[in-house]
Design an enzyme around this catalytic site. Structure first.
Site, short mmCIF file in Angstrom:
data_model
loop_
_atom_site.label_atom_id
_atom_site.label_comp_id
_atom_site.label_asym_id
_atom_site.label_seq_id
_atom_site.Cartn_x
_atom_site.Cartn_y
_atom_site.Cartn_z
N SER A 183 51.86 -1.31 46.77
CA SER A 183 53.30 -1.46 46.63
C SER A 183 53.77 -2.69 47.40
O SER A 183 53.00 -3.30 48.15
CB SER A 183 54.02 -0.21 47.15
OG SER A 183 53.83 -0.09 48.55
N TYR A 233 64.22 13.55 44.82
CA TYR A 233 63.76 12.56 45.79
C TYR A 233 64.28 12.89 47.19
O TYR A 233 63.52 12.89 48.16
CB TYR A 233 64.22 11.18 45.36
CG TYR A 233 63.75 10.06 46.26
CD1 TYR A 233 62.41 9.68 46.29
CD2 TYR A 233 64.65 9.38 47.08
CE1 TYR A 233 61.98 8.65 47.11
CE2 TYR A 233 64.23 8.35 47.90
CZ TYR A 233 62.90 7.98 47.91
OH TYR A 233 62.47 6.97 48.72
N LYS A 263 62.18 13.92 50.67
CA LYS A 263 62.31 13.13 51.90
C LYS A 263 62.82 13.97 53.06
O LYS A 263 62.40 13.77 54.21
CB LYS A 263 63.23 11.93 51.66
CG LYS A 263 62.64 10.89 50.71
CD LYS A 263 61.31 10.36 51.25
CE LYS A 263 60.68 9.34 50.34
NZ LYS A 263 59.40 8.82 50.88
#
EC number: 1.1.1.105
Length: 311
Positions: free
Chosen positions: A47, A191, A195
C-alpha cells in the site's frame, strides 16, 4: 539600537536554521540506531503507507519482512528498495504472501514470518480494507470481510508473534488505525466498527504486556490519502457543512504517516493522533458534548442527501 537589531536578525534566523538542521540530523541518526538490525514486519507493505514505511525502515538498517497479498507488487517494492539502498548498510528484505482477510491462513503465515529471522522485534499492523455506503445496503458478508481484514487478521497475527516478544522481554507492536477508531462517520459503519474494535483490543493489550517490556503503540491519522489525489469537489461542497466534513476526511500523506510511525517506534510512544485541529476538536466534542456532535453530524448527512449527485 534599531540598526543593531536589524543586523542581528539574519544571524538569529541563521542560528535557528542551523539548530533545526542539527536536530533533524540527530533525529535521523537516532532513528537509524533504534531500528538498525531489528526485525521489522510490515503488513500490507504494497500500500502507499506500507511502501513508505518499508523505505524508512529499510534506510534505517532494519531487517524487513514485507507482507502483502500480491507477489508481483511485493517483488516490485523489493526491486525499488534494493535499487536505491547501500548494500553495506542495509539488509535484503524478506517477502511473505499474506492476505489478512483470509484469517484461516494467518497462523501459518505467522510461522513463516518467524522462520525468516527467528524472532520479530517490531510488528507494524498496517493492513486495512475500506467500505463506504448506507448501513442497510452493506451485506453481512461484507461486514464480516471488513472485520476479518481490519480486526481478526491483525489480532491473530499479533497473538501468534506475541509469545516470542514476551519470552524475550522486548518488542513493539504498532497499530496503524484511523480517526474512526475514536468516532463514527456516517456511511462507514462496518469500517468504523472494525477500527473501534481494533483500538479497543490494542488498548487492553498495552496494559497486559507492559510488565514484559513490550510496547504497544497506536497511530491514528484521519485518512491516508493517495500520493496525487486531492479531495474531490462536488455540489455538496457548497453546503455550510463542507468545512467540517472536508477537514474531517481530508487525509494525511503516506510519507508523513510513515515518518510518524518511525518517531513512534523511536520514542516508544503509546498513542499518536495524527490530524489537523478540526478532527482533533471533533474527537473532544464527541467526548465532552456528544449530543452536539450527533446533531452536527446528522444535519450534515441531511444536507448531503438533499443535494443531487453530479453527473
Amino acid at each position: 539600537m534599531g540598526v543593531t537589531a536589524v543586523l542581528m536578525l539574519p544571524l538569529l534566523l541563521l542560528g535557528i536554521s542551523g539548530l533545526l538542521f542539527i536536530y533533524q540530523e540527530v533525529s535521523r541518526l537516532w532513528s537509524k540506531s533504534v531500528v538498525q538490525n531489528k526485525v521489522v514486519v510490515i503488513t500490507d507493505a504494497i500500500s502507499g503507507l506500507g511502501k513508505e514505511c518499508a523505505r524508512v525502515f529499510h534506510t534505517g538498517g532494519a531487517r524487513l519482512v514485507l507482507c502483502g497479498k500480491n507477489w508481483e507488487r511485493l517483488q516490485s517494492l523489493y526491486d525499488a528498495l534494493i535499487s536505491v539502498a547501500d548494500p553495506s548498510k542495509t539488509f535484503t528484505p524478506k517477502l511473505v504472501l499474506l492476505d489478512l482477510s483470509d484469517i484461516s491462513c494467518v497462523q501459518d503465515v505467522a510461522k513463516e514470518v518467524l522462520d525468516c529471522y527467528g524472532c520479530v522485534d517490531i510488528l507494524i499492523n498496517n493492513a486495512s480494507v475500506k467500505v463506504k455506503g448506507p448501513a442497510h445496503k452493506i451485506s453481512l458478508e461484507l461486514d464480516k470481510k471488513i472485520m476479518d481484514a481490519n480486526y481478526f487478521g491483525p489480532i491473530i497475527l499479533t497473538k501468534a508473534l506475541l509469545p516470542d516478544m514476551i519470552s524475550r522481554r522486548t518488542g513493539q507492536i504498532v497499530l496503524v488505525n484511523n480517526i474512526q477508531g475514536k468516532l463514527g462517520i456516517p456511511f462507514r459503519t462496518a469500517y468504523a466498527a472494525s477500527k473501534h474494535a481494533a483500538l479497543g483490543f490494542f488498548d487492553c493489550l498495552r496494559a497486559e504486556v507492559e510488565e514484559y517490556d513490550v510496547v504497544v503503540s497506536t497511530v491514528s491519522p484521519t485518512f491516508i490519502r493517495s500520493y496525487h489525489v486531492d479531495p474531490g469537489q462536488g455540489n455538496w461542497e457548497a453546503s455550510i457543512w463542507k468545512f467540517f466534513f472536508r477537514k474531517l476526511t481530508y487525509g494525511t500523506h503516506p510519507v508523513d504517516v510513515a515518518e510518524e510511525v518511525m518517531r513512534t517506534v523511536r520514542r516508544k510512544k503509546q498513542e499518536v493522533f495524527l490530524a489537523n485541529p478540526i478532527p482533533k476538536a471533533a474527537v473532544y466534542i464527541r467526548t465532552l458534548f456528544p449530543e452536539l456532535f450527533f446533531a452536527v453530524v446528522a444535519c450534515g448527512v441531511k444536507e448531503k442527501l438533499s443535494v443531487p449527485e453530479e453527473g
